[in-house]
Write a protein that holds these residues in place. Structure first.
Motif, short mmCIF file in Angstrom:
data_model
loop_
_atom_site.label_atom_id
_atom_site.label_comp_id
_atom_site.label_asym_id
_atom_site.label_seq_id
_atom_site.Cartn_x
_atom_site.Cartn_y
_atom_site.Cartn_z
N PRO A 295 -24.69 21.96 10.43
CA PRO A 295 -24.98 23.01 9.44
C PRO A 295 -24.65 22.53 8.03
O PRO A 295 -23.77 21.70 7.82
N TYR A 296 -25.39 23.05 7.07
CA TYR A 296 -25.10 22.74 5.68
C TYR A 296 -25.38 23.95 4.80
O TYR A 296 -26.12 24.86 5.19
N THR A 297 -24.77 23.97 3.64
CA THR A 297 -25.01 25.03 2.66
C THR A 297 -25.20 24.38 1.30
O THR A 297 -24.70 23.28 1.04
N SER A 298 -25.93 25.05 0.43
CA SER A 298 -26.08 24.58 -0.94
C SER A 298 -26.24 25.77 -1.88
O SER A 298 -26.75 26.82 -1.48
N THR A 299 -25.79 25.58 -3.10
CA THR A 299 -25.92 26.60 -4.14
C THR A 299 -26.64 26.00 -5.33
O THR A 299 -26.23 24.95 -5.84
N TRP A 300 -27.71 26.65 -5.77
CA TRP A 300 -28.50 26.18 -6.90
C TRP A 300 -28.20 27.08 -8.10
O TRP A 300 -28.40 28.29 -8.05
N LEU B 291 -43.98 18.81 -12.93
CA LEU B 291 -44.49 18.14 -11.74
C LEU B 291 -43.53 17.07 -11.26
O LEU B 291 -43.78 16.43 -10.23
N LYS B 292 -42.46 16.86 -11.98
CA LYS B 292 -41.50 15.81 -11.64
C LYS B 292 -40.10 16.29 -11.97
O LYS B 292 -39.86 16.88 -13.02
N TRP B 293 -39.17 16.04 -11.07
CA TRP B 293 -37.75 16.31 -11.30
C TRP B 293 -36.99 15.01 -11.15
O TRP B 293 -37.24 14.23 -10.23
N THR B 294 -36.05 14.78 -12.04
CA THR B 294 -35.16 13.63 -11.93
C THR B 294 -33.83 14.11 -11.35
O THR B 294 -33.18 14.99 -11.93
N VAL B 295 -33.45 13.55 -10.19
CA VAL B 295 -32.28 14.03 -9.46
C VAL B 295 -31.22 12.94 -9.40
O VAL B 295 -31.51 11.81 -9.00
N THR B 296 -30.01 13.27 -9.80
CA THR B 296 -28.86 12.38 -9.66
C THR B 296 -27.76 13.14 -8.95
O THR B 296 -27.66 14.36 -9.07
N GLY B 297 -26.93 12.42 -8.20
CA GLY B 297 -25.90 13.13 -7.47
C GLY B 297 -24.86 12.22 -6.85
O GLY B 297 -24.95 11.00 -6.95
N THR B 298 -23.89 12.84 -6.23
CA THR B 298 -22.82 12.13 -5.54
C THR B 298 -22.52 12.82 -4.22
O THR B 298 -22.73 14.03 -4.08
N VAL B 299 -22.03 12.04 -3.26
CA VAL B 299 -21.57 12.55 -1.98
C VAL B 299 -20.10 12.18 -1.83
O VAL B 299 -19.71 11.04 -2.05
N THR B 300 -19.28 13.17 -1.49
CA THR B 300 -17.84 12.96 -1.33
C THR B 300 -17.46 13.14 0.12
O THR B 300 -17.78 14.17 0.73
N ASN B 301 -16.80 12.15 0.70
CA ASN B 301 -16.38 12.23 2.10
C ASN B 301 -15.20 13.17 2.25
O ASN B 301 -14.39 13.35 1.35
N THR C 241 -24.79 22.27 -5.63
CA THR C 241 -23.56 21.88 -4.92
C THR C 241 -23.68 22.33 -3.47
O THR C 241 -24.32 23.35 -3.18
N GLY C 242 -23.08 21.58 -2.56
CA GLY C 242 -23.17 21.97 -1.17
C GLY C 242 -22.27 21.16 -0.27
O GLY C 242 -21.56 20.25 -0.72
N THR C 243 -22.29 21.51 0.99
CA THR C 243 -21.50 20.81 2.00
C THR C 243 -22.37 20.52 3.20
O THR C 243 -23.28 21.29 3.55
N VAL C 244 -22.12 19.37 3.84
CA VAL C 244 -22.74 18.99 5.11
C VAL C 244 -21.61 18.55 6.01
O VAL C 244 -21.02 17.48 5.83
N GLY C 245 -21.28 19.40 6.98
CA GLY C 245 -20.12 19.10 7.82
C GLY C 245 -18.87 19.05 6.96
O GLY C 245 -18.55 19.99 6.23
N SER C 246 -18.19 17.90 6.98
CA SER C 246 -16.97 17.74 6.19
C SER C 246 -17.24 17.10 4.83
O SER C 246 -16.31 16.87 4.06
#
Length: 209
Positions: free
Chosen positions: A31-36, A199-209, A66-71
């Motif tokens: 399961p995952y959740t995200s907030t836009w 027509l185009k979005w530039t997406v940058t991000g990070t994943v934290t364990n 922002t969101g979570t996927v598992g831990s």
């Protein structure tokens, strides 16, 4: 980045064993959740002669996700294309409208105007800006007069006739309309409209364990 990460975790894992046999592991779900949250809004304005009508918000131009996927947690920033120097010049003397400064690979743009002169100036210049959601104030005079802050419509006393109103307003996602309001006892008159859709979005991000 978050979407790819979710797909990677949710897809079926392939286990390669001896003798070249391939077996598929039991499918599972994560399961995952995200907030836009909108952090930028596209605004439209119109200059009639030397007068600016004001800003009307017409669509989201930037997100923080922002969101979570598992831990794990992830954060993304979505940015719309540059709108620097984009203009729409609409004529009310049977010459239509002109668009300049648009990268058609990144933005879908269009405009339309009524074709009859309407006293005073015969052209309107539409301009655009990217602003924080609370960093602009829409004005209103008589059209749609009521209480509360309205971020999608702006009106001024028309430079064509100071006793009348001229307004720009959101008419759909990334679309606006420009209206002339003759008064309480007359019908409003459409002047022009336009669309700027990303027509185009530039997406940058990070994943934290």
């Amino acid at each position: 980045m978050g979407i790819g990460f979710v797909l990677a975790l949710a897809g079926a894992a392939m286990l390669y064993v001896s003798k070249g046999d391939v077996k598929t592991s039991a499918q599972g779900t994560t399961p995952y959740t995200s907030t836009w949250t909108a952090n930028n809004v596209l605004t439209a304005d119109v200059r009639v002669g030397s007068s600016q009508v004001g800003q009307a918000g017409i669509g989201v131009w930037g997100w923080t996700v922002t969101g979570t996927v598992g831990s794990k947690t992830f954060t993304e920033t979505w940015a719309g294309p540059s709108i620097t120097n984009i203009q729409m010049l609409a004529h009310t003397d049977e010459k239509g409208c002109d668009i300049s400064g648009v990268n058609t690979a990144e933005i879908m743009a269009g405009c339309f105007t009524q074709q009859n002169a309407l006293g005073g100036t015969n052209s309107m210049l539409y301009t655009f800006a990217v602003r924080a959601p609370n960093d602009f104030t829409s004005t209103k005079n008589r059209l749609n007069g009521g209480t509360g802050t309205q971020k999608t419509v702006s009106c001024i006393s028309s430079p064509r006739n100071g006793d009348e109103d001229e307004c720009i307003m959101q008419s759909g996602a990334y679309t606006f309309q420009h209206w002339y309001e003759p008064g309480f006892d007359s019908r409003a008159r459409f002047l022009g409209s336009g669309t700027l859709m990303p027509l185009k979005w530039t997406v940058t991000g990070t994943v934290t364990n």
